[in-house]
Design a protein around this motif. Structure first.
Motif, PDB file in Angstrom:
ATOM      1  N   PRO A  55       0.834  -1.208   0.000  1.00  0.00           N
ATOM      2  CA  PRO A  55       0.000   0.000   0.000  1.00  0.00           C
ATOM      3  C   PRO A  55       0.870   1.260   0.000  1.00  0.00           C
ATOM      4  O   PRO A  55       2.075   1.204   0.240  1.00  0.00           O
ATOM      5  CB  PRO A  55      -0.784  -0.110   1.309  1.00  0.00           C
ATOM      6  N   ALA A  56       0.241   2.393  -0.273  1.00  0.00           N
ATOM      7  CA  ALA A  56       0.983   3.652  -0.425  1.00  0.00           C
ATOM      8  C   ALA A  56       1.358   4.292   0.902  1.00  0.00           C
ATOM      9  O   ALA A  56       1.563   5.496   0.975  1.00  0.00           O
ATOM     10  CB  ALA A  56       0.144   4.626  -1.245  1.00  0.00           C
ATOM     11  N   THR A  57       1.467   3.473   1.974  1.00  0.00           N
ATOM     12  CA  THR A  57       1.824   4.022   3.288  1.00  0.00           C
ATOM     13  C   THR A  57       3.292   3.878   3.596  1.00  0.00           C
ATOM     14  O   THR A  57       3.736   4.242   4.683  1.00  0.00           O
ATOM     15  CB  THR A  57       1.024   3.308   4.386  1.00  0.00           C
ATOM     16  N   ALA A  58       4.066   3.355   2.670  1.00  0.00           N
ATOM     17  CA  ALA A  58       5.468   3.080   2.976  1.00  0.00           C
ATOM     18  C   ALA A  58       6.224   4.353   3.336  1.00  0.00           C
ATOM     19  O   ALA A  58       7.072   4.367   4.232  1.00  0.00           O
ATOM     20  CB  ALA A  58       6.132   2.394   1.790  1.00  0.00           C
ATOM     21  N   VAL A  59       5.944   5.464   2.652  1.00  0.00           N
ATOM     22  CA  VAL A  59       6.648   6.715   2.923  1.00  0.00           C
ATOM     23  C   VAL A  59       6.349   7.194   4.339  1.00  0.00           C
ATOM     24  O   VAL A  59       7.233   7.693   5.047  1.00  0.00           O
ATOM     25  CB  VAL A  59       6.245   7.788   1.890  1.00  0.00           C
ATOM     26  N   GLN A  60       5.117   7.033   4.780  1.00  0.00           N
ATOM     27  CA  GLN A  60       4.713   7.491   6.108  1.00  0.00           C
ATOM     28  C   GLN A  60       5.547   6.839   7.199  1.00  0.00           C
ATOM     29  O   GLN A  60       5.807   7.444   8.236  1.00  0.00           O
ATOM     30  CB  GLN A  60       3.236   7.198   6.318  1.00  0.00           C
ATOM     31  N   TYR A  61       5.993   5.607   6.972  1.00  0.00           N
ATOM     32  CA  TYR A  61       6.760   4.882   7.976  1.00  0.00           C
ATOM     33  C   TYR A  61       8.234   4.714   7.589  1.00  0.00           C
ATOM     34  O   TYR A  61       8.947   3.919   8.198  1.00  0.00           O
ATOM     35  CB  TYR A  61       6.102   3.525   8.248  1.00  0.00           C
ATOM     36  N   ASP A  62       8.675   5.455   6.556  1.00  0.00           N
ATOM     37  CA  ASP A  62      10.097   5.476   6.165  1.00  0.00           C
ATOM     38  C   ASP A  62      10.653   4.072   5.935  1.00  0.00           C
ATOM     39  O   ASP A  62      11.738   3.728   6.411  1.00  0.00           O
ATOM     40  CB  ASP A  62      10.934   6.196   7.226  1.00  0.00           C
ATOM     41  N   LEU A  63       9.920   3.253   5.207  1.00  0.00           N
ATOM     42  CA  LEU A  63      10.375   1.894   4.917  1.00  0.00           C
ATOM     43  C   LEU A  63      11.121   1.878   3.590  1.00  0.00           C
ATOM     44  O   LEU A  63      10.539   2.152   2.539  1.00  0.00           O
ATOM     45  CB  LEU A  63       9.175   0.940   4.850  1.00  0.00           C
ATOM     46  N   PRO A  64      12.401   1.542   3.591  1.00  0.00           N
ATOM     47  CA  PRO A  64      13.178   1.577   2.342  1.00  0.00           C
ATOM     48  C   PRO A  64      12.953   0.331   1.480  1.00  0.00           C
ATOM     49  O   PRO A  64      13.890  -0.415   1.170  1.00  0.00           O
ATOM     50  CB  PRO A  64      14.619   1.668   2.839  1.00  0.00           C
ATOM     51  N   ILE A  65      11.716   0.105   1.086  1.00  0.00           N
ATOM     52  CA  ILE A  65      11.399  -1.035   0.235  1.00  0.00           C
ATOM     53  C   ILE A  65      11.593  -0.649  -1.224  1.00  0.00           C
ATOM     54  O   ILE A  65      11.576   0.531  -1.579  1.00  0.00           O
ATOM     55  CB  ILE A  65       9.957  -1.518   0.458  1.00  0.00           C
ATOM     56  N   ILE A  66      11.771  -1.645  -2.068  1.00  0.00           N
ATOM     57  CA  ILE A  66      11.871  -1.411  -3.512  1.00  0.00           C
ATOM     58  C   ILE A  66      10.760  -2.197  -4.193  1.00  0.00           C
ATOM     59  O   ILE A  66      10.675  -3.418  -4.059  1.00  0.00           O
ATOM     60  CB  ILE A  66      13.243  -1.838  -4.064  1.00  0.00           C
ATOM     61  N   VAL A  67       9.897  -1.492  -4.896  1.00  0.00           N
ATOM     62  CA  VAL A  67       8.797  -2.114  -5.633  1.00  0.00           C
ATOM     63  C   VAL A  67       9.172  -2.150  -7.105  1.00  0.00           C
ATOM     64  O   VAL A  67       9.445  -1.105  -7.709  1.00  0.00           O
ATOM     65  CB  VAL A  67       7.488  -1.321  -5.453  1.00  0.00           C
ATOM     66  N   ILE A  68       9.216  -3.345  -7.678  1.00  0.00           N
ATOM     67  CA  ILE A  68       9.495  -3.492  -9.108  1.00  0.00           C
ATOM     68  C   ILE A  68       8.167  -3.691  -9.817  1.00  0.00           C
ATOM     69  O   ILE A  68       7.471  -4.678  -9.590  1.00  0.00           O
ATOM     70  CB  ILE A  68      10.446  -4.672  -9.374  1.00  0.00           C
ATOM     71  N   VAL A  69       7.798  -2.721 -10.648  1.00  0.00           N
ATOM     72  CA  VAL A  69       6.556  -2.784 -11.412  1.00  0.00           C
ATOM     73  C   VAL A  69       6.884  -3.290 -12.815  1.00  0.00           C
ATOM     74  O   VAL A  69       7.560  -2.611 -13.588  1.00  0.00           O
ATOM     75  CB  VAL A  69       5.877  -1.400 -11.501  1.00  0.00           C
ATOM     76  N   VAL A  70       6.437  -4.495 -13.121  1.00  0.00           N
ATOM     77  CA  VAL A  70       6.632  -5.047 -14.465  1.00  0.00           C
ATOM     78  C   VAL A  70       5.414  -4.628 -15.286  1.00  0.00           C
ATOM     79  O   VAL A  70       4.344  -5.222 -15.196  1.00  0.00           O
ATOM     80  CB  VAL A  70       6.789  -6.582 -14.424  1.00  0.00           C
ATOM     81  N   ASN A  71       5.580  -3.578 -16.072  1.00  0.00           N
ATOM     82  CA  ASN A  71       4.465  -2.924 -16.755  1.00  0.00           C
ATOM     83  C   ASN A  71       4.467  -3.285 -18.235  1.00  0.00           C
ATOM     84  O   ASN A  71       5.300  -2.801 -19.001  1.00  0.00           O
ATOM     85  CB  ASN A  71       4.569  -1.407 -16.574  1.00  0.00           C
ATOM     86  N   ASN A  72       3.524  -4.144 -18.635  1.00  0.00           N
ATOM     87  CA  ASN A  72       3.382  -4.457 -20.064  1.00  0.00           C
ATOM     88  C   ASN A  72       2.105  -3.861 -20.656  1.00  0.00           C
ATOM     89  O   ASN A  72       1.741  -4.161 -21.791  1.00  0.00           O
ATOM     90  CB  ASN A  72       3.431  -5.972 -20.304  1.00  0.00           C
ATOM     91  N   GLY A  73       1.418  -3.037 -19.869  1.00  0.00           N
ATOM     92  CA  GLY A  73       0.268  -2.307 -20.382  1.00  0.00           C
ATOM     93  C   GLY A  73      -0.996  -3.122 -20.587  1.00  0.00           C
ATOM     94  O   GLY A  73      -1.955  -2.630 -21.200  1.00  0.00           O
ATOM     95  N   ILE A  74      -1.023  -4.345 -20.060  1.00  0.00           N
ATOM     96  CA  ILE A  74      -2.203  -5.197 -20.240  1.00  0.00           C
ATOM     97  C   ILE A  74      -2.417  -6.041 -18.985  1.00  0.00           C
ATOM     98  O   ILE A  74      -1.524  -6.174 -18.149  1.00  0.00           O
ATOM     99  CB  ILE A  74      -2.060  -6.149 -21.453  1.00  0.00           C
ATOM    100  N   TYR A  75      -3.623  -6.596 -18.851  1.00  0.00           N
ATOM    101  CA  TYR A  75      -3.843  -7.680 -17.896  1.00  0.00           C
ATOM    102  C   TYR A  75      -3.297  -8.941 -18.557  1.00  0.00           C
ATOM    103  O   TYR A  75      -3.999  -9.640 -19.296  1.00  0.00           O
ATOM    104  CB  TYR A  75      -5.335  -7.841 -17.597  1.00  0.00           C
ATOM    105  N   GLY A  76      -2.017  -9.230 -18.287  1.00  0.00           N
ATOM    106  CA  GLY A  76      -1.292 -10.217 -19.079  1.00  0.00           C
ATOM    107  C   GLY A  76      -1.831 -11.628 -19.006  1.00  0.00           C
ATOM    108  O   GLY A  76      -1.964 -12.310 -20.027  1.00  0.00           O
ATOM    109  N   THR A  77      -2.148 -12.099 -17.798  1.00  0.00           N
ATOM    110  CA  THR A  77      -2.638 -13.472 -17.664  1.00  0.00           C
ATOM    111  C   THR A  77      -3.947 -13.658 -18.416  1.00  0.00           C
ATOM    112  O   THR A  77      -4.141 -14.653 -19.139  1.00  0.00           O
ATOM    113  CB  THR A  77      -2.834 -13.823 -16.181  1.00  0.00           C
ATOM    114  N   ILE A  78      -4.852 -12.691 -18.272  1.00  0.00           N
ATOM    115  CA  ILE A  78      -6.143 -12.795 -18.950  1.00  0.00           C
ATOM    116  C   ILE A  78      -5.969 -12.668 -20.459  1.00  0.00           C
ATOM    117  O   ILE A  78      -6.604 -13.399 -21.236  1.00  0.00           O
ATOM    118  CB  ILE A  78      -7.116 -11.713 -18.428  1.00  0.00           C
ATOM    119  N   ARG A  79      -5.076 -11.772 -20.887  1.00  0.00           N
ATOM    120  CA  ARG A  79      -4.825 -11.612 -22.327  1.00  0.00           C
ATOM    121  C   ARG A  79      -4.253 -12.889 -22.925  1.00  0.00           C
ATOM    122  O   ARG A  79      -4.606 -13.286 -24.047  1.00  0.00           O
ATOM    123  CB  ARG A  79      -3.858 -10.440 -22.546  1.00  0.00           C
ATOM    124  N   MET A  80      -3.380 -13.569 -22.185  1.00  0.00           N
ATOM    125  CA  MET A  80      -2.819 -14.830 -22.658  1.00  0.00           C
ATOM    126  C   MET A  80      -3.930 -15.852 -22.899  1.00  0.00           C
ATOM    127  O   MET A  80      -3.992 -16.499 -23.953  1.00  0.00           O
ATOM    128  CB  MET A  80      -1.822 -15.374 -21.631  1.00  0.00           C
TER     129      MET A  80
END
Length: 519
Positions: free
Chosen positions: A416-441
């Motif tokens: 969730p977008a609360t990570a900044v509020q609690y200063d958590l140095p997490i890294i989110v990798i967004v694999v963005n192919n612009g589609i709902y990939g599983t359903i499109r497959m």
């Protein structure tokens, strides 16, 4: 005399709660006020589904119930996704819901829901507390139910007027953990089955594991030269680079591993249910009568024989079973030792990512980089979609407590977008192919070229990260990923690294065009 809100917090403290996740609501203000003076840390979330999933993750990684508070009606229904995940994944979780006042019940009052009916099929137990003096009893019972047998979620409804009422009540005591242990007769029978086996296989799954139990299981595998697989999204239960590891058992299974399990003469299933995903749609083991001799070890007697009839049923938790069976030794070097080595070699080959693919970004080299860059104790979490294949097939988990992903295939299990509020140095990798990939497959396979409802218009995720006060990166070429990841890690902030992946790269081995043309 204490209020119901104070009694709730005292009961949580008595049961060892150190933090709760919540979206605040007027229906349980009395609890929030009591938390003000408590040592329990209150984590504020933006949406109830995310709060429930955060509580699930706490329960998943610690084995103690994650605690979530939400308000009535929309808040409770939003949280239901996290409850469903916890139920299917056997994760201890307690959801407290502020409820309408007693005088307004059964009138379809503002945001009123009958939670016993609403959560009845997706929670382990649902209760509404009408009398504040019984709060210690019900909260302690909630902890006991959530953690015993097959763990799962408990839902506790709290009428608003009950929380503000002042009553006398007994001091809350902690729940008593319940352990189920194997008998010597069952251990003798298992030892006899393994002694006579030629092609045994072990599958680890479920919950109620910890780091010590995982280490003991590794010793058992070494002593008996047993090939070991982990069920779907339970991969942190065995070191993937250990010589006895054969691979993950479930959706998208290595064909060589599937053949090995089907050809096994003894399958030892510890802790798991062997549900639809783990069993590859009930094909690895035939339901209800497997071809293999099945030894099923589970803490909940209700799961033994529920789907598969076991040759030997052992009603025991993973920890108790592993502790007991570790004392048993084979008479000599098992005959299947060479096959175990071959299984590990097949896993290493299967888990080596491809170097090439369509588009300007290739995920194979990115996964190779991450395998070198991430420490062994890095925790990986994800939701659902084809992109998760890159993690589940090609990341080699080394330690317990490093995987948090729903076996129920639920989207939204990310952060969730609360990570900044609690200063958590997490890294989110967004694999963005612009589609709902599983359903499109599936769409291209079943209805080629008839594309509908699977395209997405996404924001600039790097800019979104910066808008929240975090660090953002965009990767459009393979060679840009490593420096972008290092900048994200060096920032010390919550970070998003967006990988703009060509939608043709729908799986590690097949493109959308290939799937469409084959149809």
């Amino acid at each position: 005399m204490k209020t119901g809100g104070q009694l709730i917090v005292e009961a949580l403290e008595a049961n060892g709660t150190d933090r709760i996740f919540c979206v605040p609501g007027e229906s349980y203000l009395a609890v929030l006020d009591a938390l003000h003076d408590s040592s329990i840390r209150t984590i504020v979330c933006r949406q109830e589904g995310g709060a429930a999933m955060m509580a699930d993750c706490q329960g998943r990684l610690t084995g103690t119930p994650g605690i979530c508070f939400v308000t009535r009606g929309p808040g409770a229904t939003n949280a239901s996704a996290g409850i469903h995940i916890a139920m299917q994944d056997s994760v201890p979780l307690i959801l407290f819901i502020g409820q309408v006042a007693s005088h307004a019940k059964e009138r379809e009052a503002f945001q009123e829901v009958d939670y016993k009916r609403f959560f009845g099929d997706i929670a382990k137990w649902v209760v509404e507390i009408d009398d504040a003096s019984r709060i210690p009893e019900f909260v302690t019972r909630a902890f006991a139910v959530a953690t015993s047998g097959r763990p799962g979620p408990v839902v506790v409804s709290l009428p608003e007027d009950m929380l503000t009422s002042e009553v006398e009540a007994p001091v809350a005591l902690a729940h008593t953990p319940v352990e189920t242990r194997p008998g010597e007769a069952e251990l003798d029978a298992l030892e006899m089955l393994l002694t006579g086996a030629k092609r045994p296989f072990v599958i680890l799954g479920g919950t109620r594991w910890d780091e010590e139990v995982v280490a003991r299981m590794r010793t058992i595998a070494e002593t008996w030269s047993l090939p070991v697989g982990c069920s779907f999204r339970r991969q942190m239960l065995f070191d993937h680079l250990h010589q006895n590891y054969a691979g993950d058992v479930g959706i998208g299974i290595n064909p060589k591993l599937a053949a090995q399990i089907k050809a096994a003469d003894v399958v030892l299933l510890i802790g798991g249910r062997m549900s639809e995903m783990s069993s590859s749609d009930y094909t690895l083991l035939k339901s209800p009568y497997p071809d293999q001799a099945l030894v099923h070890v589970h803490a909940d007697a209700g799961e033994l024989g529920r789907v598969y009839r076991p040759t030997l049923a052992i009603n025991a938790s993973p920890s108790a079973f592993v502790e007991a069976f570790a004392k048993r030794k084979p008479a000599g070097t098992p005959s299947w030792a060479n096959e175990t080595a071959k299984a590990h070699a097949a896993y290493l080959e299967w888990s080596t990512p491809p170097e090439t693919g369509p588009g300007a970004v290739q995920m194979g080299p990115i996964m190779n980089y991450l395998e070198k860059a991430l420490p062994e104790d890095a925790i990986l979490t994800n939701g659902a979609g084809n992109y998760t294949t890159w993690v589940h097939r090609f990341h080699r988990f080394r330690r317990f407590g490093t995987q948090a992903a729903p076996t129920s295939g639920s989207m939204g299990y990310g952060t969730p977008a609360t990570a900044v509020q609690y200063d958590l140095p997490i890294i989110v990798i967004v694999v963005n192919n612009g589609i709902y990939g599983t359903i499109r497959m599936h769409q291209e396979r079943e209805y080629p070229s008839r594309v509908i409802a699977t395209d997405l218009r996404n924001p600039d995720f790097a800019a979104l990260a910066r808008a929240y006060g975090g660090h953002g990166e965009t990767v459009e070429r393979t060679e840009d990923f490593a420096p972008a990841f290092e900048r994200a890690r060096a920032s010390g902030k919550p970070a998003i690294v967006e990988i703009r992946l060509d939608p043709e790269a729908i799986t590690p081995t097949r493109t959308l065009t290939q799937i469409r043309d084959k149809s």
